[in-house]
Design a protein around this motif. Structure first.
Motif, PDB file in Angstrom:
ATOM      1  N   ILE A 138     -20.666  -4.302   9.844  1.00 23.34           N
ATOM      2  CA  ILE A 138     -19.457  -3.518   9.596  1.00 23.34           C
ATOM      3  C   ILE A 138     -19.631  -2.754   8.286  1.00 23.34           C
ATOM      4  O   ILE A 138     -20.473  -3.105   7.455  1.00 23.34           O
ATOM      5  N   ARG A 139     -18.838  -1.709   8.148  1.00 23.50           N
ATOM      6  CA  ARG A 139     -18.859  -0.932   6.912  1.00 23.50           C
ATOM      7  C   ARG A 139     -17.468  -0.897   6.306  1.00 23.50           C
ATOM      8  O   ARG A 139     -16.489  -0.579   6.973  1.00 23.50           O
ATOM      9  N   VAL A 140     -17.403  -1.239   5.032  1.00 23.60           N
ATOM     10  CA  VAL A 140     -16.179  -1.099   4.249  1.00 23.60           C
ATOM     11  C   VAL A 140     -16.439   0.001   3.231  1.00 23.60           C
ATOM     12  O   VAL A 140     -17.380  -0.093   2.439  1.00 23.60           O
ATOM     13  N   SER A 141     -15.655   1.053   3.271  1.00 23.30           N
ATOM     14  CA  SER A 141     -15.863   2.140   2.317  1.00 23.30           C
ATOM     15  C   SER A 141     -14.569   2.439   1.578  1.00 23.30           C
ATOM     16  O   SER A 141     -13.500   2.552   2.176  1.00 23.30           O
ATOM     17  N   MET A 142     -14.694   2.546   0.273  1.00 18.26           N
ATOM     18  CA  MET A 142     -13.535   2.596  -0.614  1.00 18.26           C
ATOM     19  C   MET A 142     -13.468   3.903  -1.388  1.00 18.26           C
ATOM     20  O   MET A 142     -14.442   4.640  -1.481  1.00 18.26           O
ATOM     21  N   SER A 143     -12.308   4.149  -1.959  1.00 16.71           N
ATOM     22  CA  SER A 143     -12.150   5.213  -2.943  1.00 16.71           C
ATOM     23  C   SER A 143     -11.785   4.559  -4.263  1.00 16.71           C
ATOM     24  O   SER A 143     -11.482   3.354  -4.310  1.00 16.71           O
ATOM     25  N   ALA A 144     -11.777   5.326  -5.321  1.00 16.90           N
ATOM     26  CA  ALA A 144     -11.428   4.769  -6.637  1.00 16.90           C
ATOM     27  C   ALA A 144      -9.975   4.295  -6.674  1.00 16.90           C
ATOM     28  O   ALA A 144      -9.594   3.520  -7.557  1.00 16.90           O
ATOM     29  N   LYS A 145      -9.172   4.727  -5.696  1.00 19.47           N
ATOM     30  CA  LYS A 145      -7.761   4.328  -5.649  1.00 19.47           C
ATOM     31  C   LYS A 145      -7.541   3.085  -4.783  1.00 19.47           C
ATOM     32  O   LYS A 145      -6.412   2.594  -4.681  1.00 19.47           O
ATOM     33  N   THR A 146      -8.594   2.596  -4.155  1.00 19.45           N
ATOM     34  CA  THR A 146      -8.489   1.338  -3.402  1.00 19.45           C
ATOM     35  C   THR A 146      -8.102   0.224  -4.370  1.00 19.45           C
ATOM     36  O   THR A 146      -8.563   0.186  -5.511  1.00 19.45           O
ATOM     37  N   THR A 147      -7.259  -0.689  -3.929  1.00 17.95           N
ATOM     38  CA  THR A 147      -6.799  -1.767  -4.806  1.00 17.95           C
ATOM     39  C   THR A 147      -7.430  -3.102  -4.417  1.00 17.95           C
ATOM     40  O   THR A 147      -7.887  -3.289  -3.284  1.00 17.95           O
ATOM     41  N   GLU A 148      -7.409  -4.021  -5.358  1.00 18.97           N
ATOM     42  CA  GLU A 148      -7.926  -5.365  -5.090  1.00 18.97           C
ATOM     43  C   GLU A 148      -7.060  -6.079  -4.058  1.00 18.97           C
ATOM     44  O   GLU A 148      -7.563  -6.886  -3.267  1.00 18.97           O
ATOM     45  N   ASP A 149      -5.765  -5.778  -4.043  1.00 16.38           N
ATOM     46  CA  ASP A 149      -4.874  -6.382  -3.045  1.00 16.38           C
ATOM     47  C   ASP A 149      -5.262  -5.936  -1.634  1.00 16.38           C
ATOM     48  O   ASP A 149      -5.168  -6.718  -0.681  1.00 16.38           O
ATOM     49  N   GLU A 150      -5.677  -4.691  -1.501  1.00 13.00           N
ATOM     50  CA  GLU A 150      -6.115  -4.203  -0.186  1.00 13.00           C
ATOM     51  C   GLU A 150      -7.376  -4.921   0.257  1.00 13.00           C
ATOM     52  O   GLU A 150      -7.525  -5.271   1.435  1.00 13.00           O
ATOM     53  N   LEU A 151      -8.294  -5.146  -0.661  1.00 10.36           N
ATOM     54  CA  LEU A 151      -9.515  -5.884  -0.339  1.00 10.36           C
ATOM     55  C   LEU A 151      -9.199  -7.335   0.001  1.00 10.36           C
ATOM     56  O   LEU A 151      -9.835  -7.934   0.880  1.00 10.36           O
TER      57      LEU A 151
END
Length: 380
Positions: free
Chosen positions: A348-361
């Motif tokens: 699987i691939r998880v791709s983030m932006s700088a605005k992704t939060t730790e709560d989302e992860l």
């Protein structure tokens, strides 16, 4: 919905969206028209071209707008090949992890009589000049190696590959769609013959890409007689989309280092959360890495199943490149790194932006943890 699939596409930034609206309302003229409406559109088009070329550290005269990154790949490669006047130059080298648009076009070129050689990375995920050397012959016309892989985020040192090929008189194209405005690209300094980029990966609009071709490199258009984009591509130019692209580029390129630092923190956070919640997943990483793309091989869980489970909980991830979604085949990118076909199906691939939060992860991690427990994975 939580977006952890930024490598597939990014939403338009508010500034880019506002720029699009204003340009569509006020600069709607055809940039090829001779009247003032066309003239104003032309001025905006050329200002945008200069701004985007500046982010590439290249010459604005070498930047040609296309309808997408995929189209930029195809037009750039074919235009370079068209510019070769040596009939014996019929060999092309491409990596095993290229974007599907290039892989498909390589099949087309085979039908036209070209010999296509594939090259796999080493154990560190790299392709180095020493690996290319045995494949090069006097018939080698072009090498295409992407800078950043969309599935794993592994980076190639194209600034090292380009001068090596230049010395041998071999053309070099690089798909930089995933890396543009995320890490520095020095098109002129590296002497790369052609580069492909796309707007929607950098918070600009969909339907806009660009091919940068070294102004010292000879090329011929795919469609002879084309007048738009200085003969590179036919069709009325999408000035509002291009203006929006330029705004997004200026916005994102101004904070590249800060964004990469934040993404490294988020990547480490994801590793910690998976470990803390007993979700066994092998991170696919290279010696050079885009931190915002995390390629994971899950334990005893197929990637498509994980994707669907996350989707049920309103979390968007990917089981590979979005351009190959739905294809129940193991990723060649993953298998070329030494993983088995069975392991590649658990990717699987998880791709983030700088605005992704730790709560989302954390939310993502808990979904995988629950799926794992429901399936009885890890129980005695």
């Amino acid at each position: 919905m939580i977006n952890l699939d930024y490598a597939a596409t990014a939403p338009m930034s508010p500034l880019a969206l506002q720029g699009y609206i204003e340009a569509a309302e006020e600069m709607y003229g055809n940039a090829s028209s001779l009247h003032d409406l066309g003239g104003r559109a032309k001025e905006l088009l050329e200002a945008s071209r200069t701004m985007i070329a500046l982010a590439l550290h290249g010459d604005a005269k070498g930047l040609y707008f296309t309808g997408s990154g995929s189209e930029a790949n195809i037009l750039a490669i074919q235009s370079l090949l068209n510019g070769i006047d040596e009939p014996h130059k019929n060999e092309i080298i491409c990596s095993t992890f290229e974007h599907s648009s290039i892989k498909l076009y390589m099949e087309h070129l085979k039908e036209k009589g070209y010999i296509v050689k594939k090259i796999s990375p080493d154990s560190g995920g790299r392709i180095l000049p020493i690996q290319l050397e045995p494949l090069l012959t006097e018939n080698t016309a072009l090498v295409t190696i992407q800078q950043g892989n969309s599935e794993t985020g592994i980076l190639q040192d194209i600034g090292r590959i380009s001068p090596y090929l230049k010395e041998k008189g071999i053309l070099f194209h690089s798909d930089c769609v995933q890396t543009f405005c995320k890490i520095p690209i020095f098109a002129k300094e590296w002497g790369i013959d052609a580069i492909s980029i796309s707007a929607h990966k950098v918070f600009g609009p969909k339907g806009i890409g660009a091919a940068y071709i070294n102004t010292k490199t000879r090329w011929q258009p795919v469609l002879p007689g084309t007048t738009h984009e200085y003969g590179f591509r036919s069709g009325t130019v999408n000035v509002p989309g291009i203006a929006s692209f330029a705004i997004a580029v200026k916005e994102l390129s101004s904070c590249m280092e800060e964004n990469q630092q934040q993404l490294r923190k988020l990547r480490n956070c994801l590793k910690r959360l998976l470990k803390d919640h007993s979700v066994n997943a092998a991170f696919i990483e290279g010696e050079l890495q885009l931190p915002g793309i995390a390629g994971l091989v899950l334990e005893n869980m197929e990637g498509q199943y994980a994707l669907l489970s996350c989707n049920q909980h309103e979390i968007a991830i990917s089981a590979g490149s979005a351009c190959q979604a739905g294809m129940q085949m193991p990723s060649e990118t993953v298998t070329s790194l030494g993983y088995s076909s069975e392991e590649a199906l658990r990717f699987i691939r998880v791709s983030m932006s700088a605005k992704t939060t730790e709560d989302e992860l954390l939310s993502f991690t808990k979904v995988l943890q629950n799926v794992r427990l429901e399936a009885g994975i890890g129980k005695d």
